[in-house]
Scaffold this active site. Sequence first.
Site, PDB file in Angstrom:
ATOM      1  CD  GLU A   1      -3.112  -0.839   0.300  1.00 32.06           C
ATOM      2  OE1 GLU A   1      -3.476   0.326   0.112  1.00 32.06           O
ATOM      3  OE2 GLU A   1      -3.627  -1.817  -0.271  1.00 32.06           O
TER       4      GLU A   1
ATOM      5  CG  ASP B   1      -8.430   4.328  -6.175  1.00 36.66           C
ATOM      6  OD1 ASP B   1      -8.957   5.439  -5.943  1.00 36.66           O
ATOM      7  OD2 ASP B   1      -8.164   3.501  -5.273  1.00 36.66           O
TER       8      ASP B   1
ATOM      9  CB  THR C   1      -6.328   6.307  -0.845  1.00 40.42           C
ATOM     10  OG1 THR C   1      -7.242   5.877  -1.851  1.00 40.42           O
ATOM     11  CG2 THR C   1      -5.788   5.092  -0.110  1.00 40.42           C
TER      12      THR C   1
END
Length: 266
Positions: free
Chosen positions: A51, A69, A74
Amino acid sequence: MLGATLLAVPVTADAAAVPTAPAARPATAAAPGLDDPAKKEIAMQIVSSAENSSLDWKAQYKYIEDIDDGRGYTAGIIGFCSGTGDMLDLVEYYSRIKPGNVLEKYLPALRRVDGTDSHQGLDPNFTRDWATAAKDSAFRRAQDHERDRVYFDPAVKQGKADGVGVLGQFIYYDAIVMHGDGDDPTSFRNIRRKALAKAKPPSRGGDEKAYLNAFLDARVWAMKQEEAHSDTSRVDTAQRVFLRKGNLGLNTPLDWKVYGDPYHIG
Protein backbone atom coordinates in the site's frame (compact mmCIF):
# COMPACT_ATOMS: atom_id res chain seq x y z
CA MET A 1 0.96 -50.03 70.63
CA LEU A 2 0.47 -53.46 69.11
CA GLY A 3 -3.05 -52.56 68.08
CA ALA A 4 -1.80 -49.44 66.48
CA THR A 5 0.84 -51.39 64.57
CA LEU A 6 -1.67 -53.95 63.34
CA LEU A 7 -4.00 -51.24 62.20
CA ALA A 8 -1.22 -49.45 60.40
CA VAL A 9 -0.14 -52.44 58.32
CA PRO A 10 -3.24 -52.81 56.10
CA VAL A 11 -3.37 -49.07 55.56
CA THR A 12 0.21 -49.11 54.28
CA ALA A 13 -0.50 -52.14 52.09
CA ASP A 14 -3.61 -50.54 50.58
CA ALA A 15 -1.71 -47.35 49.82
CA ALA A 16 0.99 -49.30 48.01
CA ALA A 17 -1.65 -51.03 45.88
CA VAL A 18 -2.96 -47.76 44.47
CA PRO A 19 -1.40 -47.29 41.01
CA THR A 20 0.54 -44.09 40.53
CA ALA A 21 -1.16 -41.76 38.06
CA PRO A 22 0.89 -41.20 34.92
CA ALA A 23 2.61 -37.85 34.75
CA ALA A 24 0.47 -35.34 32.91
CA ARG A 25 1.72 -34.52 29.45
CA PRO A 26 2.41 -30.87 28.86
CA ALA A 27 -0.40 -29.25 26.90
CA THR A 28 0.44 -28.58 23.28
CA ALA A 29 0.27 -24.88 22.64
CA ALA A 30 -2.22 -23.95 19.96
CA ALA A 31 -0.63 -22.60 16.80
CA PRO A 32 -0.85 -18.82 16.75
CA GLY A 33 -3.32 -17.15 14.45
CA LEU A 34 -2.79 -13.91 12.58
CA ASP A 35 -4.19 -12.18 15.67
CA ASP A 36 -1.08 -13.18 17.62
CA PRO A 37 0.66 -9.82 18.19
CA ALA A 38 3.91 -10.87 16.50
CA LYS A 39 2.05 -12.26 13.47
CA LYS A 40 -0.19 -9.20 13.29
CA GLU A 41 2.88 -6.98 13.17
CA ILE A 42 4.18 -9.00 10.20
CA ALA A 43 0.81 -8.65 8.47
CA MET A 44 0.85 -4.87 8.93
CA GLN A 45 4.33 -4.66 7.42
CA ILE A 46 3.51 -6.80 4.39
CA VAL A 47 0.35 -4.85 3.62
CA SER A 48 2.26 -1.59 4.03
CA SER A 49 4.84 -2.78 1.52
CA ALA A 50 2.04 -3.02 -1.05
CA GLU A 51 0.00 0.00 0.00
CA ASN A 52 2.81 2.42 0.85
CA SER A 53 6.06 0.89 -0.47
CA SER A 54 7.39 0.78 3.09
CA LEU A 55 7.52 -1.66 5.99
CA ASP A 56 7.03 1.24 8.40
CA TRP A 57 3.25 0.98 8.66
CA LYS A 58 3.10 3.20 11.73
CA ALA A 59 4.36 6.10 9.62
CA GLN A 60 1.19 5.87 7.50
CA TYR A 61 -1.36 7.32 9.92
CA LYS A 62 -0.71 10.70 8.29
CA TYR A 63 -0.71 9.43 4.69
CA ILE A 64 -3.35 10.88 2.37
CA GLU A 65 -3.62 11.34 -1.40
CA ASP A 66 -5.94 10.77 -4.33
CA ILE A 67 -4.42 7.91 -6.32
CA ASP A 68 -6.93 8.31 -9.18
CA ASP A 69 -8.62 4.97 -8.64
CA GLY A 70 -12.14 6.38 -8.51
CA ARG A 71 -12.32 6.20 -4.72
CA GLY A 72 -11.50 9.81 -3.85
CA TYR A 73 -8.93 10.33 -1.15
CA THR A 74 -7.05 7.26 0.12
CA ALA A 75 -5.55 7.69 3.57
CA GLY A 76 -4.18 6.18 6.74
CA ILE A 77 -2.75 2.84 7.72
CA ILE A 78 -5.12 0.74 5.63
CA GLY A 79 -6.18 3.03 2.82
CA PHE A 80 -9.46 4.41 4.13
CA CYS A 81 -11.26 6.01 1.18
CA SER A 82 -13.54 9.02 1.03
CA GLY A 83 -15.53 7.34 -1.72
CA THR A 84 -16.15 3.95 -0.11
CA GLY A 85 -17.60 4.78 3.29
CA ASP A 86 -14.81 3.50 5.51
CA MET A 87 -13.24 6.96 5.85
CA LEU A 88 -16.62 8.33 6.86
CA ASP A 89 -16.99 5.55 9.45
CA LEU A 90 -13.51 6.35 10.76
CA VAL A 91 -14.14 10.08 11.19
CA GLU A 92 -17.54 9.38 12.79
CA TYR A 93 -15.87 7.03 15.29
CA TYR A 94 -13.07 9.53 15.95
CA SER A 95 -15.69 12.20 16.63
CA ARG A 96 -17.46 9.93 19.11
CA ILE A 97 -14.32 9.31 21.13
CA LYS A 98 -13.01 12.88 20.76
CA PRO A 99 -15.75 15.39 19.96
CA GLY A 100 -14.61 18.65 18.42
CA ASN A 101 -11.59 17.17 16.66
CA VAL A 102 -10.08 18.81 13.60
CA LEU A 103 -11.81 16.43 11.15
CA GLU A 104 -15.31 16.57 12.61
CA LYS A 105 -16.28 19.58 10.49
CA TYR A 106 -15.82 17.45 7.35
CA LEU A 107 -18.51 14.91 8.26
CA PRO A 108 -21.25 16.56 6.14
CA ALA A 109 -18.91 16.61 3.12
CA LEU A 110 -17.80 13.01 3.68
CA ARG A 111 -21.43 11.93 3.72
CA ARG A 112 -22.08 13.79 0.46
CA VAL A 113 -19.06 12.39 -1.43
CA ASP A 114 -19.55 8.79 -0.23
CA GLY A 115 -19.80 6.58 -3.30
CA THR A 116 -18.00 9.08 -5.55
CA ASP A 117 -14.48 10.32 -6.23
CA SER A 118 -15.46 13.93 -5.51
CA HIS A 119 -13.46 16.24 -3.22
CA GLN A 120 -16.35 18.66 -2.88
CA GLY A 121 -16.39 20.17 0.59
CA LEU A 122 -13.03 18.57 1.45
CA ASP A 123 -10.59 20.76 -0.45
CA PRO A 124 -8.48 22.74 0.09
CA ASN A 125 -7.64 21.92 3.73
CA PHE A 126 -8.73 18.33 4.32
CA THR A 127 -5.30 16.81 3.61
CA ARG A 128 -3.61 19.32 5.92
CA ASP A 129 -6.12 18.64 8.69
CA TRP A 130 -5.76 14.87 8.25
CA ALA A 131 -2.02 15.21 8.84
CA THR A 132 -2.74 17.31 11.92
CA ALA A 133 -5.18 14.70 13.24
CA ALA A 134 -2.56 11.98 12.76
CA LYS A 135 -0.48 13.59 15.52
CA ASP A 136 -3.34 12.85 17.93
CA SER A 137 -3.07 9.49 19.69
CA ALA A 138 -6.88 9.28 19.76
CA PHE A 139 -7.00 9.44 15.96
CA ARG A 140 -4.32 6.76 15.67
CA ARG A 141 -6.34 4.56 18.03
CA ALA A 142 -9.41 5.25 15.92
CA GLN A 143 -7.59 4.07 12.78
CA ASP A 144 -6.47 0.90 14.59
CA HIS A 145 -10.02 0.29 15.80
CA GLU A 146 -11.64 0.67 12.39
CA ARG A 147 -8.92 -1.39 10.67
CA ASP A 148 -9.62 -4.25 13.08
CA ARG A 149 -13.40 -3.93 13.09
CA VAL A 150 -13.88 -3.70 9.33
CA TYR A 151 -10.97 -5.68 7.90
CA PHE A 152 -8.65 -7.54 10.23
CA ASP A 153 -11.04 -9.24 12.65
CA PRO A 154 -13.51 -10.44 9.97
CA ALA A 155 -10.63 -11.85 7.87
CA VAL A 156 -9.12 -13.73 10.80
CA LYS A 157 -12.51 -15.03 11.94
CA GLN A 158 -13.38 -16.35 8.47
CA GLY A 159 -9.90 -17.81 8.02
CA LYS A 160 -10.13 -19.73 11.27
CA ALA A 161 -13.62 -20.95 10.37
CA ASP A 162 -12.23 -22.23 7.03
CA GLY A 163 -9.39 -23.99 8.82
CA VAL A 164 -6.55 -22.06 7.20
CA GLY A 165 -3.44 -21.06 9.11
CA VAL A 166 -1.68 -17.75 9.54
CA LEU A 167 -0.75 -17.37 5.88
CA GLY A 168 -4.31 -18.12 4.78
CA GLN A 169 -5.69 -15.63 7.28
CA PHE A 170 -3.26 -13.03 5.92
CA ILE A 171 -4.31 -13.83 2.34
CA TYR A 172 -7.91 -13.18 3.40
CA TYR A 173 -6.93 -9.96 5.17
CA ASP A 174 -5.05 -8.53 2.20
CA ALA A 175 -7.99 -9.36 -0.06
CA ILE A 176 -10.59 -7.72 2.16
CA VAL A 177 -8.37 -4.62 2.52
CA MET A 178 -8.28 -4.13 -1.25
CA HIS A 179 -11.71 -5.35 -2.29
CA GLY A 180 -13.93 -4.82 0.73
CA ASP A 181 -16.68 -7.27 1.62
CA GLY A 182 -19.64 -5.94 -0.29
CA ASP A 183 -21.92 -7.63 -2.81
CA ASP A 184 -20.06 -6.71 -5.99
CA PRO A 185 -18.46 -9.56 -8.00
CA THR A 186 -14.91 -8.63 -6.97
CA SER A 187 -15.60 -8.37 -3.23
CA PHE A 188 -13.92 -10.63 -0.69
CA ARG A 189 -16.99 -12.80 -0.19
CA ASN A 190 -17.34 -13.40 -3.92
CA ILE A 191 -13.62 -14.10 -4.34
CA ARG A 192 -14.01 -16.71 -1.61
CA ARG A 193 -17.14 -18.08 -3.30
CA LYS A 194 -15.21 -18.57 -6.55
CA ALA A 195 -12.44 -20.35 -4.64
CA LEU A 196 -14.91 -22.66 -2.90
CA ALA A 197 -16.26 -23.68 -6.31
CA LYS A 198 -12.77 -24.94 -7.21
CA ALA A 199 -11.41 -26.42 -3.99
CA LYS A 200 -12.43 -27.41 -0.47
CA PRO A 201 -10.97 -25.55 2.51
CA PRO A 202 -9.37 -27.57 5.33
CA SER A 203 -12.54 -27.21 7.41
CA ARG A 204 -14.29 -29.35 4.78
CA GLY A 205 -11.48 -31.85 4.45
CA GLY A 206 -9.62 -30.10 1.65
CA ASP A 207 -5.91 -29.54 1.13
CA GLU A 208 -4.86 -26.15 2.48
CA LYS A 209 -2.34 -25.31 -0.24
CA ALA A 210 -4.72 -26.31 -3.02
CA TYR A 211 -7.50 -24.23 -1.53
CA LEU A 212 -5.30 -21.16 -1.01
CA ASN A 213 -4.04 -21.44 -4.59
CA ALA A 214 -7.67 -21.46 -5.76
CA PHE A 215 -8.35 -18.39 -3.63
CA LEU A 216 -5.34 -16.56 -5.05
CA ASP A 217 -6.44 -17.47 -8.58
CA ALA A 218 -9.81 -15.87 -7.85
CA ARG A 219 -8.10 -12.89 -6.24
CA VAL A 220 -5.93 -12.28 -9.31
CA TRP A 221 -9.05 -12.43 -11.48
CA ALA A 222 -10.71 -9.82 -9.27
CA MET A 223 -7.68 -7.54 -9.36
CA LYS A 224 -7.55 -7.64 -13.15
CA GLN A 225 -11.12 -6.38 -13.40
CA GLU A 226 -9.93 -2.93 -12.35
CA GLU A 227 -7.09 -0.99 -13.94
CA ALA A 228 -5.97 0.51 -10.62
CA HIS A 229 -5.43 -2.99 -9.19
CA SER A 230 -4.21 -4.76 -12.30
CA ASP A 231 -0.62 -5.12 -11.04
CA THR A 232 -0.89 -8.44 -9.22
CA SER A 233 2.63 -8.55 -7.80
CA ARG A 234 1.36 -8.41 -4.20
CA VAL A 235 0.00 -11.88 -4.97
CA ASP A 236 2.47 -13.20 -7.56
CA THR A 237 5.77 -12.22 -5.93
CA ALA A 238 4.65 -12.15 -2.31
CA GLN A 239 1.77 -14.40 -1.21
CA ARG A 240 2.44 -17.07 -3.88
CA VAL A 241 6.09 -17.13 -2.81
CA PHE A 242 5.16 -17.90 0.80
CA LEU A 243 2.63 -20.50 -0.33
CA ARG A 244 5.03 -22.28 -2.72
CA LYS A 245 7.52 -22.59 0.12
CA GLY A 246 4.83 -24.18 2.27
CA ASN A 247 5.17 -21.38 4.83
CA LEU A 248 1.60 -21.73 6.05
CA GLY A 249 2.55 -20.24 9.41
CA LEU A 250 3.97 -17.07 7.84
CA ASN A 251 7.18 -17.66 9.74
CA THR A 252 10.21 -15.43 9.43
CA PRO A 253 12.54 -14.89 7.69
CA LEU A 254 10.36 -13.63 4.86
CA ASP A 255 11.52 -12.31 1.49
CA TRP A 256 9.19 -10.97 -1.19
CA LYS A 257 8.75 -8.30 -3.83
CA VAL A 258 5.95 -5.84 -4.59
CA TYR A 259 6.03 -3.78 -7.78
CA GLY A 260 9.57 -5.07 -8.27
CA ASP A 261 10.86 -3.74 -4.94
CA PRO A 262 12.41 -6.31 -2.57
CA TYR A 263 11.45 -6.57 1.12
CA HIS A 264 12.76 -8.65 3.99
CA ILE A 265 11.61 -9.41 7.52
CA GLY A 266 14.23 -11.30 9.52
